[in-house]
Design a protein around this motif. Structure first.
Motif, PDB file in Angstrom:
ATOM      1  N   ARG A   1       8.535  -8.433  -6.823  1.00  0.00           N
ATOM      2  CA  ARG A   1       7.720  -7.618  -7.396  1.00  0.00           C
ATOM      3  C   ARG A   1       8.409  -6.229  -8.074  1.00  0.00           C
ATOM      4  NH1 ARG A   1       1.181  -8.362  -6.199  1.00  0.00           N
ATOM      5  NH2 ARG A   1       1.602 -10.365  -6.648  1.00  0.00           N
ATOM      6  N   LEU A   2       7.818  -6.026  -9.109  1.00  0.00           N
ATOM      7  CA  LEU A   2       8.284  -4.403  -9.350  1.00  0.00           C
ATOM      8  C   LEU A   2       7.572  -3.456  -8.600  1.00  0.00           C
ATOM      9  CD1 LEU A   2       9.618  -2.196 -11.185  1.00  0.00           C
ATOM     10  CD2 LEU A   2       8.027  -3.148 -13.047  1.00  0.00           C
TER      11      LEU A   2
ATOM     12  N   ARG B   1      -5.291  -2.773  -7.701  1.00  0.00           N
ATOM     13  CA  ARG B   1      -6.189  -3.405  -7.562  1.00  0.00           C
ATOM     14  C   ARG B   1      -7.274  -3.078  -8.514  1.00  0.00           C
ATOM     15  NH1 ARG B   1      -8.519  -6.691  -3.736  1.00  0.00           N
ATOM     16  NH2 ARG B   1      -6.633  -7.687  -3.889  1.00  0.00           N
TER      17      ARG B   1
ATOM     18  N   HIS C   1       0.910  -1.225   0.199  1.00  0.00           N
ATOM     19  CA  HIS C   1      -0.004   0.034  -0.047  1.00  0.00           C
ATOM     20  C   HIS C   1       1.045   1.239   0.150  1.00  0.00           C
ATOM     21  CE1 HIS C   1      -3.571   2.325   0.561  1.00  0.00           C
ATOM     22  NE2 HIS C   1      -3.899   1.679   1.614  1.00  0.00           N
TER      23      HIS C   1
HETATM   24  N1  CMC Z   1       4.989  -6.915  -9.886  1.00  0.00           N
HETATM   25  C1  CMC Z   1       5.139  -7.954 -10.452  1.00  0.00           C
HETATM   26  N2  CMC Z   1       4.016  -8.697 -10.857  1.00  0.00           N
HETATM   27  C2  CMC Z   1       2.736  -8.150 -10.318  1.00  0.00           C
HETATM   28  C3  CMC Z   1       2.907  -7.124  -9.618  1.00  0.00           C
HETATM   29  C4  CMC Z   1       4.241  -6.346  -9.578  1.00  0.00           C
HETATM   30  N3  CMC Z   1       4.102  -4.919  -9.135  1.00  0.00           N
HETATM   31  N4  CMC Z   1       1.648  -6.631  -9.619  1.00  0.00           N
HETATM   32  C5  CMC Z   1       0.846  -7.709  -9.660  1.00  0.00           C
HETATM   33  N5  CMC Z   1       1.569  -8.543 -10.327  1.00  0.00           N
HETATM   34  C6  CMC Z   1       1.218  -9.965 -10.910  1.00  0.00           C
HETATM   35  C7  CMC Z   1       0.742 -10.852  -9.970  1.00  0.00           C
HETATM   36  O1  CMC Z   1       1.996 -11.820  -9.656  1.00  0.00           O
HETATM   37  C8  CMC Z   1      -0.310 -11.642 -10.617  1.00  0.00           C
HETATM   38  O2  CMC Z   1      -0.009 -12.411 -11.616  1.00  0.00           O
HETATM   39  P1  CMC Z   1      -0.362 -14.003 -11.875  1.00  0.00           P
HETATM   40  O3  CMC Z   1      -1.858 -13.745 -12.242  1.00  0.00           O
HETATM   41  O4  CMC Z   1       0.627 -14.642 -12.813  1.00  0.00           O
HETATM   42  O5  CMC Z   1      -0.302 -14.494 -10.643  1.00  0.00           O
HETATM   43  C9  CMC Z   1      -1.142 -10.609 -11.086  1.00  0.00           C
HETATM   44  O6  CMC Z   1      -0.147  -9.667 -11.525  1.00  0.00           O
HETATM   45  C10 CMC Z   1      -2.427  -9.862 -10.566  1.00  0.00           C
HETATM   46  O7  CMC Z   1      -1.724  -9.427  -9.297  1.00  0.00           O
HETATM   47  P2  CMC Z   1      -2.376  -9.373  -7.736  1.00  0.00           P
HETATM   48  O8  CMC Z   1      -1.376  -9.664  -6.689  1.00  0.00           O
HETATM   49  O9  CMC Z   1      -3.426 -10.537  -7.843  1.00  0.00           O
HETATM   50  O10 CMC Z   1      -3.162  -8.111  -7.985  1.00  0.00           O
HETATM   51  P3  CMC Z   1      -3.829  -7.501  -6.665  1.00  0.00           P
HETATM   52  O11 CMC Z   1      -4.733  -6.465  -7.023  1.00  0.00           O
HETATM   53  O12 CMC Z   1      -4.224  -8.325  -5.540  1.00  0.00           O
HETATM   54  O13 CMC Z   1      -2.552  -6.683  -6.201  1.00  0.00           O
HETATM   55  C11 CMC Z   1      -1.042  -4.708  -5.688  1.00  0.00           C
HETATM   56  C12 CMC Z   1      -2.445  -5.029  -6.428  1.00  0.00           C
HETATM   57  C13 CMC Z   1      -0.913  -3.252  -5.772  1.00  0.00           C
HETATM   58  C14 CMC Z   1      -0.995  -5.085  -4.296  1.00  0.00           C
HETATM   59  C15 CMC Z   1       0.010  -5.286  -6.573  1.00  0.00           C
HETATM   60  O14 CMC Z   1      -0.219  -4.845  -7.952  1.00  0.00           O
HETATM   61  C16 CMC Z   1       1.489  -5.045  -6.186  1.00  0.00           C
HETATM   62  O15 CMC Z   1       1.852  -5.965  -5.174  1.00  0.00           O
HETATM   63  N6  CMC Z   1       1.997  -3.713  -6.490  1.00  0.00           N
HETATM   64  C17 CMC Z   1       3.369  -3.604  -5.984  1.00  0.00           C
HETATM   65  C18 CMC Z   1       3.368  -2.860  -4.809  1.00  0.00           C
HETATM   66  C19 CMC Z   1       2.560  -1.287  -5.002  1.00  0.00           C
HETATM   67  O16 CMC Z   1       3.303  -0.654  -5.619  1.00  0.00           O
HETATM   68  N7  CMC Z   1       1.714  -1.050  -4.294  1.00  0.00           N
HETATM   69  C20 CMC Z   1       1.137   0.376  -4.298  1.00  0.00           C
HETATM   70  C21 CMC Z   1      -0.315   0.309  -4.704  1.00  0.00           C
HETATM   71  S1  CMC Z   1      -0.877   2.163  -5.163  1.00  0.00           S
HETATM   72  C22 CMC Z   1      -0.789   3.012  -4.069  1.00  0.00           C
HETATM   73  C23 CMC Z   1      -1.717   2.428  -2.798  1.00  0.00           C
HETATM   74  O17 CMC Z   1      -2.886   2.213  -2.962  1.00  0.00           O
HETATM   75  O18 CMC Z   1      -1.278   2.208  -1.623  1.00  0.00           O
END
Ligand code: CMC
Length: 430
Positions: free
Chosen positions: A303-304, A310, A270
């Motif tokens: 992760r990147l 989401r 987050h």
């Molecule tokens: N790097 C690599 N792969 C990723 C990333 C990433 N940053 N984000 C998602 N994926 C992949 C994930 O591995 C999955 O792949 P697969 O379908 O093959 O298993 C797919 O994309 C869907 O990911 P998810 O984890 O199911 O998606 P989510 O909606 O649960 O997670 C998230 C959203 C923001 C937690 C995630 O994208 C993430 O961990 N990003 C990095 C951390 C980040 O930058 N967070 C800040 C969010 S914006 C500010 C805020 O709201 O606070």
């Protein structure tokens, strides 16, 4: 609430029974599923939705995020227009009260906020008691929680005037708490607020004032901070805001609820992601190492950070604006070399099938840290820089929740998959 023909027909194949459920705003009410039963004494059907991927827990009029189109609006106003034309306190008024203030309303609002910026000296002593290397976000969360002990009247959450007073206090005091936590971490004496300055200007004053009589914020940095504060102000039902609403639904005071919301924000998935982005960029170190790094992300090793969201399945509109702000800041501070790595990384990721197919784009955290670092902030301060303006959104959402007749204490259900009843086994028989 539903229009006549807007219904969903459900056939329960276990019983052959048919149910007609009203649709409202493309949504069905989970409680309408409860009537679906096999036997009269069944509990009734529930929906199962870990991590609330497809569950609306409220109706709201504050913020619209259209993740497919990459749109963000506060009270109907596009985020780019607010970032360009407004400032922190004017946008805060809009987010909290629903309309832009006229001149008189704005003057009064600015006065009301800026006259609450000082912290009680005991609160300052409390902050002073943290270890020299305490993480500023830990200090921020704890100090916000401690505010509840200074303002016991905040428990009167049903009284609109008392609510407004706590809202003003919190918005006024979070920059002071944030700046004190920074000065503590670098061993500098705390600098007191200067209420002649703007909200953003005063924050810069408390961060960077040294021995000069009067601190003069650089107008470009003041504007950049205003933009960053506006961009981070609200983002509808994210993890931190859901925590604010959830904790607030127990009718606890807003300081305690907000400490919980800030704790949720601290996590690396987050608001803590901005901190991780900078660690990631410095670990990558040079453009040559980007391909190897991308491979390790694709292999699932890491992760990147600062990518993916989401809700956004398109470029986060906040990231776009922040990229523009970076140029203005670097004209004053000098260019942060991390920017070149970030731009190259973004370019490569946006061409790569792994990221394209998963609709992973830069989010708000990808570029914000690069700017904060150029402004001289240590990376441990980045989550605090997120929490500071998000205070406004949390409070707007908290107030909306409290005044919504449909809201009650948040209490999700579970699907129990554990053991059935069994007798206690004495120690010598296990
Ligand atoms: N790097 C690599 N792969 C990723 C990333 C990433 N940053 N984000 C998602 N994926 C992949 C994930 O591995 C999955 O792949 P697969 O379908 O093959 O298993 C797919 O994309 C869907 O990911 P998810 O984890 O199911 O998606 P989510 O909606 O649960 O997670 C998230 C959203 C923001 C937690 C995630 O994208 C993430 O961990 N990003 C990095 C951390 C980040 O930058 N967070 C800040 C969010 S914006 C500010 C805020 O709201 O606070």
């Amino acid at each position: 609430m539903a229009k006549n023909n807007e219904t969903l027909t459900i056939i329960d194949n276990r019983t052959g029974k048919e149910y007609e459920i009203p649709i409202w705003e493309d949504t069905i009410r989970a409680m309408d599923l409860r009537q679906i039963k096999v036997n009269e004494d069944d509990f009734g059907m529930m929906s199962y939705d870990p991590a609330y991927k497809n569950t609306a827990n409220t109706k709201s009029t504050i913020t619209l995020v259209d993740g497919e189109k990459g749109i963000l609006r506060y009270r109907g106003y596009p985020i780019d227009q607010l970032a360009q034309n407004s400032n922190t306190l004017e946008t805060a008024y809009l987010v909290l009260f629903g309309e832009l203030p006229n001149e008189k309303e704005l003057d009064q609002w600015v006065y009301d906020i800026m006259h609450h910026t000082i912290l009680h000296e005991s609160l300052k002593s409390l902050m002073h008691a943290f270890r020299y290397d305490a993480h500023p976000m830990g200090m921020f969360i704890s100090t916000v929680a401690a505010l509840s002990t200074f303002y016991p009247g905040a428990k009167k959450i049903d009284n609109p005037e008392k609510r407004l007073l706590q809202i003003q206090r919190l918005i006024a005091k979070v920059p002071t708490i944030a700046a004190f936590s920074y000065r503590h971490s670098v061993g500098l004496p705390y600098a007191y607020p200067d209420n002649d300055l703007s909200y953003a200007g005063n924050f810069l004053n408390m961060m960077y004032k040294m021995t000069e009589m009067k601190y003069k914020p650089h107008p470009a940095l003041e504007k950049a901070l205003d933009v960053l504060f506006i961009l981070h102000m609200d983002h509808e039902q994210n993890c931190g805001t859901a925590a604010m609403r959830g904790i607030g639904s127990s009718q606890v005071d807003p300081y305690s609820a907000m400490a919980g919301a800030a704790a949720a924000l601290y996590g690396p998935l987050h608001g803590g992601a901005n901190e991780r982005v900078l660690s990631m960029l410095s670990k990558i170190g040079s453009k040559d190492n980007i391909p190897d790094f991308i491979e390790s992300v694709k292999n699932g090793e890491q992760r990147l950070m600062g990518f993916g969201h989401r809700v956004y399945k398109n470029y986060d509109p906040r990231a776009k604006i922040i990229k523009g702000v970076a140029d203005d800041v670097f004209k004053v501070t000098g260019r942060n070399p991390m920017l070149d790595i970030a731009i190259e990384l973004e370019g490569i990721a946006l061409e790569d099938e792994y990221f394209v197919s998963r609709k992973l784009y830069p989010n708000v955290d990808f570029y914000s840290g690069i700017i904060y670092q150029a402004m001289g902030l240590p990376i441990s301060m980045f989550p605090v820089m997120f929490a500071l303006p998000r205070t406004v959104g949390w409070l707007a959402q908290w107030q909306e929740m409290l005044t919504d007749d449909e809201q009650k204490i948040a209490r999700p259900r579970q699907v129990y998959l554990g053991e059935g009843e069994r007798d206690f086994v004495p120690m010598n028989k296990r």
